[in-house]
Motif scaffolding. Structure first.
Motif, PDB file in Angstrom:
ATOM      1  N   SER A   1       6.387  22.163  48.498  1.00 20.08           N
ATOM      2  CA  SER A   1       7.361  22.873  47.671  1.00 20.08           C
ATOM      3  C   SER A   1       7.968  21.931  46.643  1.00 20.08           C
ATOM      4  N   VAL A   2       7.921  22.375  45.393  1.00 15.88           N
ATOM      5  CA  VAL A   2       8.528  21.632  44.291  1.00 15.88           C
ATOM      6  C   VAL A   2       9.514  22.584  43.628  1.00 15.88           C
ATOM      7  N   HIS A   3      10.789  22.299  43.727  1.00 12.08           N
ATOM      8  CA  HIS A   3      11.810  23.195  43.187  1.00 12.08           C
ATOM      9  C   HIS A   3      12.499  22.517  41.995  1.00 12.08           C
ATOM     10  N   ILE A   4      12.570  23.252  40.884  1.00  8.67           N
ATOM     11  CA  ILE A   4      13.066  22.661  39.644  1.00  8.67           C
ATOM     12  C   ILE A   4      14.366  23.350  39.227  1.00  8.67           C
TER      13      ILE A   4
ATOM     14  N   VAL B   1       6.197  47.814  47.145  1.00 11.40           N
ATOM     15  CA  VAL B   1       6.102  46.408  46.753  1.00 11.40           C
ATOM     16  C   VAL B   1       7.365  45.708  47.235  1.00 11.40           C
ATOM     17  N   ARG B   2       7.263  44.424  47.539  1.00  9.64           N
ATOM     18  CA  ARG B   2       8.438  43.635  47.937  1.00  9.64           C
ATOM     19  C   ARG B   2       8.512  42.373  47.095  1.00  9.64           C
ATOM     20  N   LEU B   3       9.731  41.974  46.714  1.00  8.77           N
ATOM     21  CA  LEU B   3       9.954  40.679  46.074  1.00  8.77           C
ATOM     22  C   LEU B   3      10.411  39.715  47.165  1.00  8.77           C
ATOM     23  N   THR B   4      10.105  38.445  47.016  1.00  9.29           N
ATOM     24  CA  THR B   4      10.390  37.509  48.103  1.00  9.29           C
ATOM     25  C   THR B   4      11.414  36.459  47.682  1.00  9.29           C
ATOM     26  N   PRO B   5      12.041  35.801  48.665  1.00 11.54           N
ATOM     27  CA  PRO B   5      12.976  34.726  48.339  1.00 11.54           C
ATOM     28  C   PRO B   5      12.281  33.470  47.803  1.00 11.54           C
ATOM     29  N   GLN B   6      10.978  33.507  47.669  1.00 11.73           N
ATOM     30  CA  GLN B   6      10.248  32.378  47.059  1.00 11.73           C
ATOM     31  C   GLN B   6       9.754  32.749  45.661  1.00 11.73           C
ATOM     32  N   GLN B   7      10.350  33.781  45.047  1.00  8.82           N
ATOM     33  CA  GLN B   7       9.973  34.217  43.689  1.00  8.82           C
ATOM     34  C   GLN B   7       8.545  34.774  43.643  1.00  8.82           C
ATOM     35  N   LYS B   8       8.119  35.399  44.737  1.00  8.05           N
ATOM     36  CA  LYS B   8       6.767  35.949  44.806  1.00  8.05           C
ATOM     37  C   LYS B   8       6.840  37.467  44.974  1.00  8.05           C
ATOM     38  N   LEU B   9       5.659  38.080  45.084  1.00  9.29           N
ATOM     39  CA  LEU B   9       5.576  39.540  45.157  1.00  9.29           C
ATOM     40  C   LEU B   9       4.577  39.924  46.249  1.00  9.29           C
ATOM     41  N   VAL B  10       4.933  40.900  47.086  1.00 13.79           N
ATOM     42  CA  VAL B  10       4.054  41.314  48.186  1.00 13.79           C
ATOM     43  C   VAL B  10       3.782  42.816  48.061  1.00 13.79           C
ATOM     44  N   VAL B  11       2.527  43.196  48.172  1.00 13.45           N
ATOM     45  CA  VAL B  11       2.150  44.616  48.170  1.00 13.45           C
ATOM     46  C   VAL B  11       1.938  45.039  49.624  1.00 13.45           C
TER      47      VAL B  11
ATOM     48  N   ARG C   1       1.749  28.000  44.661  1.00 13.69           N
ATOM     49  CA  ARG C   1       2.440  28.665  45.765  1.00 13.69           C
ATOM     50  C   ARG C   1       3.816  28.042  46.035  1.00 13.69           C
ATOM     51  N   GLY C   2       3.925  26.738  45.849  1.00 11.73           N
ATOM     52  CA  GLY C   2       5.142  26.041  46.289  1.00 11.73           C
ATOM     53  C   GLY C   2       6.148  25.746  45.197  1.00 11.73           C
ATOM     54  N   VAL C   3       5.840  26.097  43.944  1.00 10.47           N
ATOM     55  CA  VAL C   3       6.781  25.775  42.859  1.00 10.47           C
ATOM     56  C   VAL C   3       7.788  26.905  42.673  1.00 10.47           C
ATOM     57  N   MET C   4       9.053  26.536  42.577  1.00 10.62           N
ATOM     58  CA  MET C   4      10.091  27.492  42.173  1.00 10.62           C
ATOM     59  C   MET C   4      10.886  26.845  41.036  1.00 10.62           C
ATOM     60  N   ALA C   5      11.474  27.682  40.198  1.00 11.74           N
ATOM     61  CA  ALA C   5      12.318  27.137  39.130  1.00 11.74           C
ATOM     62  C   ALA C   5      13.425  28.124  38.814  1.00 11.74           C
ATOM     63  N   CYS C   6      14.588  27.587  38.482  1.00 12.88           N
ATOM     64  CA  CYS C   6      15.713  28.442  38.076  1.00 12.88           C
ATOM     65  C   CYS C   6      15.536  28.855  36.612  1.00 12.88           C
ATOM     66  N   THR C   7      16.549  29.529  36.071  1.00 19.04           N
ATOM     67  CA  THR C   7      16.448  30.041  34.693  1.00 19.04           C
ATOM     68  C   THR C   7      16.353  28.908  33.666  1.00 19.04           C
ATOM     69  N   GLY C   8      17.184  27.894  33.800  1.00 19.56           N
ATOM     70  CA  GLY C   8      17.100  26.733  32.926  1.00 19.56           C
ATOM     71  C   GLY C   8      17.592  26.972  31.509  1.00 19.56           C
ATOM     72  N   ILE C   9      17.291  26.008  30.645  1.00 22.38           N
ATOM     73  CA  ILE C   9      17.938  25.954  29.327  1.00 22.38           C
ATOM     74  C   ILE C   9      17.530  27.099  28.393  1.00 22.38           C
ATOM     75  N   GLU C  10      16.474  27.776  28.706  1.00 15.97           N
ATOM     76  CA  GLU C  10      16.040  28.884  27.850  1.00 15.97           C
ATOM     77  C   GLU C  10      17.143  29.934  27.718  1.00 15.97           C
ATOM     78  N   PHE C  11      17.847  30.194  28.827  1.00 16.27           N
ATOM     79  CA  PHE C  11      18.880  31.235  28.793  1.00 16.27           C
ATOM     80  C   PHE C  11      20.202  30.850  29.452  1.00 16.27           C
ATOM     81  N   CYS C  12      20.226  29.827  30.295  1.00 18.24           N
ATOM     82  CA  CYS C  12      21.428  29.564  31.108  1.00 18.24           C
ATOM     83  C   CYS C  12      22.384  28.619  30.386  1.00 18.24           C
ATOM     84  N   LYS C  13      23.656  29.025  30.356  1.00 19.01           N
ATOM     85  CA  LYS C  13      24.649  28.237  29.615  1.00 19.01           C
ATOM     86  C   LYS C  13      25.000  26.916  30.313  1.00 19.01           C
TER      87      LYS C  13
END
Ligand code: SF4
Length: 552
Positions: free
Chosen positions: A465-468, A381-391, A420-432
């Motif tokens: 692409s929508v990046h948050i 399996v591979r993880l991608t720089p777009q937060q996706k997963l490839v088998v 497919r085009g949305v990415m998001a960082c960790t955000g307020i749930e965990f990031c200081k």
């Protein structure tokens, strides 16, 4: 590597007097608390204290200099205390924001995992991380809710499976991005995997390169599929007309609050010389990088001041002791590839790319993914720089069943353009540092757009692409998105201070590499986000020329 003794490359006198804290120019005394902490004790030494002291004494036994500094060299950040709203982020002291739990980042160089490694990562999440697991846009996996007491056991289990958290964060050589389809893509120029492995073997965890001015991000790929334009150093596959397949070298890219596109050195490097050249570049950064001010300490500021010609000259004369060969620029695709969907490999098997929303999965999901992948006859399996997963390596006859199994796990292989085009960082749930919520908002946005924009989906021929991002940093690469959203507190129609976003429009990588335009006053509240994105996409679909991309 030979330590530099240069006088030819010293900056003008006015700059020298002021001093940027460059070691090569004699500024060895720390000029800020971060530099002091790294000089007081090599951050890699914190591992022994975690194992021998803190894991037994618990959170309260941790030295603050380790807690908020050296822990990062092993992928550990304290996470944000729950319930602190984003408006207070900038007003509180670090200890007021610190929870006693940690985020732990597992570095997965090249995004490469076997199914047994994937299953282990999932099981560790179930046991120690309350089932949290996010796929990051740097091909890592991040856990949350980790207790310091459990860290040594987690390390033991990860390391027994060939995984590590060493130098996953901190002012160090972080995870190396690589093509998720390295070695199997039909159109790959060259496989970057051996170079990645050799750099890991020689230099990761090497105390000579564990005290850098700031973080150091590397990408190595035989395809332009790893956002090479925005890395501290990148090696991109290119065919040299005389010498054959090798790599074009880029330096000085990066995002955050001063985004810069990397510069080509104009040099071609054969595959087996990549580790030496990589070491030369990181050594230039270590020795000449600016250490006085943290916000100027990335290599991009040095490259911007020197220019690529001088950087190459210093690299060649002081570090490599030889000249590099000139080489051509790599071919750049119209649209950067994300490897979603079903694709034929060069050996006749297939790879299948699937999209979670903004990288959010769970330990349980990863355990199940490992099972369905094995059932399909694959072990990789591979993880991608777009937060996706490839088998990888799926026999043709197993593809359909695998797609159905992944879909049941929330991993669609024919996703909508929004999923497919949305990415998001960790955000307020965990990031200081966060000011706003991101991951949950990405899920809401995708679901809203899939319903509202069903009628125009045929007119959207490439992913939008929508990046948050949860704050002005750029962990989710907002400047390179069609629609980039930078979290901040905004004023709503009734005059209330609420969560919202500054909008950047029209950024992109690949052929049109460039940063989105920040339109002054172009802000949107979080509640209006779906309306806003729907409006932008509808306008684009209605007005675009044939073959026009969003970034144009
Ligand atoms: Fe945290 Fe800001 Fe990075 Fe998001 S962009 S993960 S909020 S530092």
């Amino acid at each position: 590597m030979v330590p530099p003794t240069t006088s030819a490359s010293k900056p003008p006198r006015a700059k020298q007097r002021r001093g940027e804290g460059q070691w090569a120019l004699g500024y060895r005394e720390p000029l800020n608390p971060n530099e002091r902490s790294k000089k007081d004790d090599n951050p890699l030494n914190v591992r022994a204290r975690i194992e021998n002291i803190y894991a037994h004494g618990g959170f309260d036994s941790i030295d603050p200099a380790d807690l908020r500094g050296r822990f990062r060299w092993y992928g550990l950040y304290t996470q944000r205390k729950p319930g602190i709203d984003g408006g207070r982020t900038a007003t509180l002291e670090p200890e007021e924001l610190d929870d006693e739990y940690f985020m732990l980042r597992v570095r997965i160089d090249g995004g490469r995992l076997t199914t047994s490694q994937l299953a282990l990562i999932g099981e560790l999440s179930q046991t120690y991380a309350r089932d949290t697991a996010d796929i990051t846009d740097r091909q890592n996996v991040q856990y949350h809710w980790i207790r310091v007491e459990d860290v040594p056991t987690i390390w033991q289990k990860l390391e027994a499976a060939g995984l590590t958290t060493m130098e996953a964060c901190g002012d160090s050589p972080r995870v190396i991005l690589g093509s998720p389809v390295a070695g199997i893509a039909e159109d790959e120029v060259v496989d970057g995997t051996p170079a990645i492995d050799e750099i890991l073997r020689r230099y990761i965890g090497d105390p000579r390169y564990s005290n850098l001015p700031r973080k150091f991000k590397t990408a190595i790929s035989g395809l332009p599929d790893v956002a090479h334009e925005i890395h501290d150093v990148a090696f991109v596959g290119v065919d040299h007309p005389e010498h054959g397949p090798g790599f074009d070298v880029w330096v000085g890219g990066g995002l955050s609050t001063n985004p810069m596109i990397g510069k080509r050195l104009g040099a071609w490097v054969p595959p087996d010389e990549v580790p030496d050249v990589w070491e030369g570049v990181i050594a230039v950064f270590r020795d000449y990088g600016y250490r006085r001010l943290r916000h100027r300490a990335r290599i991009k500021f040095l490259v911007a001041d020197w220019g690529p010609e001088k950087f190459r000259e210093v690299l060649e004369t002081e570090y490599l002791k030889r000249e590099l060969l000139d080489g051509p620029a790599p071919e750049v695709p119209d649209v950067p590839r994300d490897h979603i969907g079903v694709h034929r490999q060069k050996d006749g098997l297939y790879y299948v790319g699937a999209a979670p929303i903004a990288g959010r999965v769970s330990g349980s999901t990863l355990v199940e993914v490992a099972k369905v992948v094995e059932r399909a006859g694959s072990g990789r399996v591979r993880l991608t720089p777009q937060q996706k997963l490839v088998v990888l390596d799926v026999p043709e006859g197993e593809v359909k069943a695998l797609q159905a199994d992944l879909a049941k796990l929330g991993l669609q292989t024919e996703p909508s353009p929004w999923r497919r085009g949305v990415m998001a960082c960790t955000g307020i749930e965990f990031c200081k540092l966060a000011i706003v919520e991101t991951k949950a908002r990405a899920v809401e946005l995708v679901s809203a757009l899939e319903t509202r924009l069903a009628d125009v989906v045929a007119g959207v021929t490439a992913p939008v692409s929508v990046h948050i991002n949860g704050c002005p940093n750029s962990c989710a690469r907002i400047q390179t998105a069609d629609i980039g959203l930078k979290g901040q507190i905004v004023t709503d129609a009734d005059g209330n201070q609420v969560e919202g976003f500054q909008v950047h429009l029209g950024g992109g990588l690949g052929l049109d590499a460039g940063f989105g335009r920040k339109l002054r006053g172009h802000k949107v509240t979080a509640d209006e986000l779906s309306d806003y994105v729907e409006r932008v996409v509808r306008n684009f679909v209605a007005q675009r020329e044939p073959d026009e991309r969003f970034a144009q």
